[in-house]
Motif scaffolding. Structure first.
Motif, PDB file in Angstrom:
ATOM      1  N   THR A 108       0.832  -1.208   0.000  1.00 20.90           N
ATOM      2  CA  THR A 108       0.000   0.000   0.000  1.00 20.90           C
ATOM      3  C   THR A 108       0.863   1.253   0.000  1.00 20.90           C
ATOM      4  O   THR A 108       0.619   2.205  -0.749  1.00 20.90           O
ATOM      5  N   LYS A 109       1.894   1.254   0.854  1.00 19.27           N
ATOM      6  CA  LYS A 109       2.834   2.369   0.896  1.00 19.27           C
ATOM      7  C   LYS A 109       4.262   1.936   0.603  1.00 19.27           C
ATOM      8  O   LYS A 109       5.143   2.770   0.426  1.00 19.27           O
ATOM      9  N   GLY A 110       4.502   0.657   0.599  1.00 21.82           N
ATOM     10  CA  GLY A 110       5.841   0.139   0.362  1.00 21.82           C
ATOM     11  C   GLY A 110       5.887  -1.344   0.644  1.00 21.82           C
ATOM     12  O   GLY A 110       4.869  -1.968   0.959  1.00 21.82           O
ATOM     13  N   VAL A 111       7.073  -1.885   0.542  1.00 17.53           N
ATOM     14  CA  VAL A 111       7.283  -3.301   0.840  1.00 17.53           C
ATOM     15  C   VAL A 111       8.498  -3.423   1.750  1.00 17.53           C
ATOM     16  O   VAL A 111       9.344  -2.538   1.818  1.00 17.53           O
ATOM     17  N   GLY A 112       8.566  -4.536   2.466  1.00 19.38           N
ATOM     18  CA  GLY A 112       9.734  -4.798   3.293  1.00 19.38           C
ATOM     19  C   GLY A 112       9.620  -4.316   4.716  1.00 19.38           C
ATOM     20  O   GLY A 112      10.379  -4.747   5.579  1.00 19.38           O
ATOM     21  N   GLY A 113       8.674  -3.409   4.982  1.00 20.31           N
ATOM     22  CA  GLY A 113       8.526  -2.889   6.328  1.00 20.31           C
ATOM     23  C   GLY A 113       9.640  -1.922   6.694  1.00 20.31           C
ATOM     24  O   GLY A 113      10.479  -1.547   5.869  1.00 20.31           O
ATOM     25  N   CYS A 114       9.675  -1.504   7.950  1.00 22.08           N
ATOM     26  CA  CYS A 114      10.712  -0.603   8.438  1.00 22.08           C
ATOM     27  C   CYS A 114      12.064  -1.309   8.365  1.00 22.08           C
ATOM     28  O   CYS A 114      12.160  -2.512   8.610  1.00 22.08           O
ATOM     29  N   THR A 115      13.097  -0.576   8.035  1.00 14.28           N
ATOM     30  CA  THR A 115      14.398  -1.196   7.787  1.00 14.28           C
ATOM     31  C   THR A 115      14.980  -1.866   9.019  1.00 14.28           C
ATOM     32  O   THR A 115      15.826  -2.762   8.895  1.00 14.28           O
ATOM     33  N   TYR A 116      14.546  -1.444  10.214  1.00 10.19           N
ATOM     34  CA  TYR A 116      15.103  -1.982  11.460  1.00 10.19           C
ATOM     35  C   TYR A 116      14.261  -3.108  12.047  1.00 10.19           C
ATOM     36  O   TYR A 116      14.634  -3.705  13.054  1.00 10.19           O
ATOM     37  N   CYS A 117      13.122  -3.417  11.453  1.00  8.31           N
ATOM     38  CA  CYS A 117      12.097  -4.215  12.124  1.00  8.31           C
ATOM     39  C   CYS A 117      12.211  -5.701  11.820  1.00  8.31           C
ATOM     40  O   CYS A 117      12.241  -6.127  10.664  1.00  8.31           O
ATOM     41  N   ASN A 118      12.246  -6.469  12.900  1.00  8.74           N
ATOM     42  CA  ASN A 118      12.038  -7.916  12.853  1.00  8.74           C
ATOM     43  C   ASN A 118      11.119  -8.219  14.032  1.00  8.74           C
ATOM     44  O   ASN A 118      11.568  -8.222  15.176  1.00  8.74           O
ATOM     45  N   ASN A 119       9.847  -8.445  13.772  1.00  3.87           N
ATOM     46  CA  ASN A 119       8.887  -8.601  14.865  1.00  3.87           C
ATOM     47  C   ASN A 119       9.162  -9.803  15.757  1.00  3.87           C
ATOM     48  O   ASN A 119       8.622  -9.899  16.857  1.00  3.87           O
TER      49      ASN A 119
END
Length: 315
Positions: A40-51
């Motif tokens: 929707t706004k991008g792919v890959g998520g936040c660059t620092y994020c690993n849930n």
């Protein structure tokens, strides 16, 4: 705030004022995604994020919310049978779905025995007015706190880490939330690449101008299987990671600029050792907090000591 105990207003003290009984957060994973992951706004998520860094073992999307709450509560109920609980919708963006889907998930949690409120972790660009209206109705009956991932006040930084929203969206959404009578929190990430010390300290001034109930501070960590890991390995010079000693003093400098009535939930993030690349401080959260208390005493200061509302830009 009772400065005879600790020199800052902790979230624990806030909860003691709000509730006549002990309360404990219980994380749940409701199976959401994020607009910067699904295209929707991008792919890959936040660059620092690993849930995976903050999922308790019992939080699995194959389990119902009720089952996750039951398993999470079981540990605390043995020791504190009179304790009540806040269902913490933590993983990903927990307002990113239809109103009907959200209503079903929130109300399942609120209906669980012993649950007295919700904490909803989300993004400032995923809070439509219709959802705020719904939450405002719930806030008349139960404790509701919406915790927004603000992270930075720099649009350049937000773009660099693939957040997909702006600082002004954070400002506007926090104000809209407060106007509806709903408690708002802000998650702030300190040490992001490209940000200097004074720029990060100015973030304290900026959030102090907002109607926030609570802030949550985290130091930047480089986590495996993230885009930031790749950048860190290829361009380590882009990063200036805090040492524990530097971060203790920085946290105190930051809190000195916050209003004394703004609760502080936490100072640090503690990722699983198998996922953490840097910085590896070897400290538990409570050990770091003890260092903060000791340094506060040595510096003879407190939260709000340098808070100057007349100097804060309200725009």
């Amino acid at each position: 705030m009772d400065t005879k105990t600790i020199p800052y207003y902790s979230f624990g003290d806030f909860l003691k004022k709000r509730f006549p009984f002990k309360v404990q957060k219980i994380s749940v994973n409701a199976g959401f995604t994020c607009p910067n992951r699904d295209g929707t706004k991008g792919v890959g998520g936040c660059t620092y994020c690993n849930n995976d860094t903050f999922h308790p073992a019992y939080c699995g999307t194959e389990k119902s919310i009720s089952t996750q709450l039951e398993e999470g509560i079981r540990f605390f109920a043995r020791k504190y049978p009179e304790m009540k609980y806040l269902a913490y919708f933590q993983a990903y963006t927990n307002s990113y779905a239809s109103l009907e889907t959200l209503r079903q998930k929130y109300e399942e949690a609120l209906a669980f025995p012993g649950v007295t409120g919700l904490i909803i972790g989300t993004r400032p660009d995923c809070m439509p007015d219709v959802l705020l209206d719904y939450l405002a109705g719930k806030a008349a009956q139960a404790f509701i706190l919406v915790e927004y991932g603000v992270e930075s006040a720099s649009d350049g930084t937000l773009q660099r880490i693939n957040r997909g929203h702006t600082w002004q969206e954070s400002v506007d959404t926090i104000r809209r939330t407060h106007a509806k009578g709903i408690a708002a929190g802000a998650h702030l990430l300190l040490g992001l690449p490209g940000e200097e010390r004074e720029q990060m300290l100015h973030l304290a001034d900026l959030v102090s101008a907002l109607p926030l109930t609570v802030v949550k501070l985290h130091q930047l960590q480089i986590i495996r299987h993230t885009a930031l890991e790749k950048e860190f390995r290829e361009h380590p010079g882009h990063f200036r990671l805090f040492s524990p000693e530097e971060y203790v003093d920085f946290v105190i400098d930051f809190l000195e600029r916050l209003p004394p009535e703004m609760a502080v939930d936490r100072f640090v993030s503690q990722s699983p050792k198998e996922l953490l690349i840097a910085p590896d401080w070897g400290l538990k959260n409570h050990e770091f907090t003890a260092l903060v208390h000791k340094r506060f005493a040595a510096r003879r200061t407190r939260q709000g000591a340098r808070y100057q509302p007349s100097l804060i830009c309200k725009s």
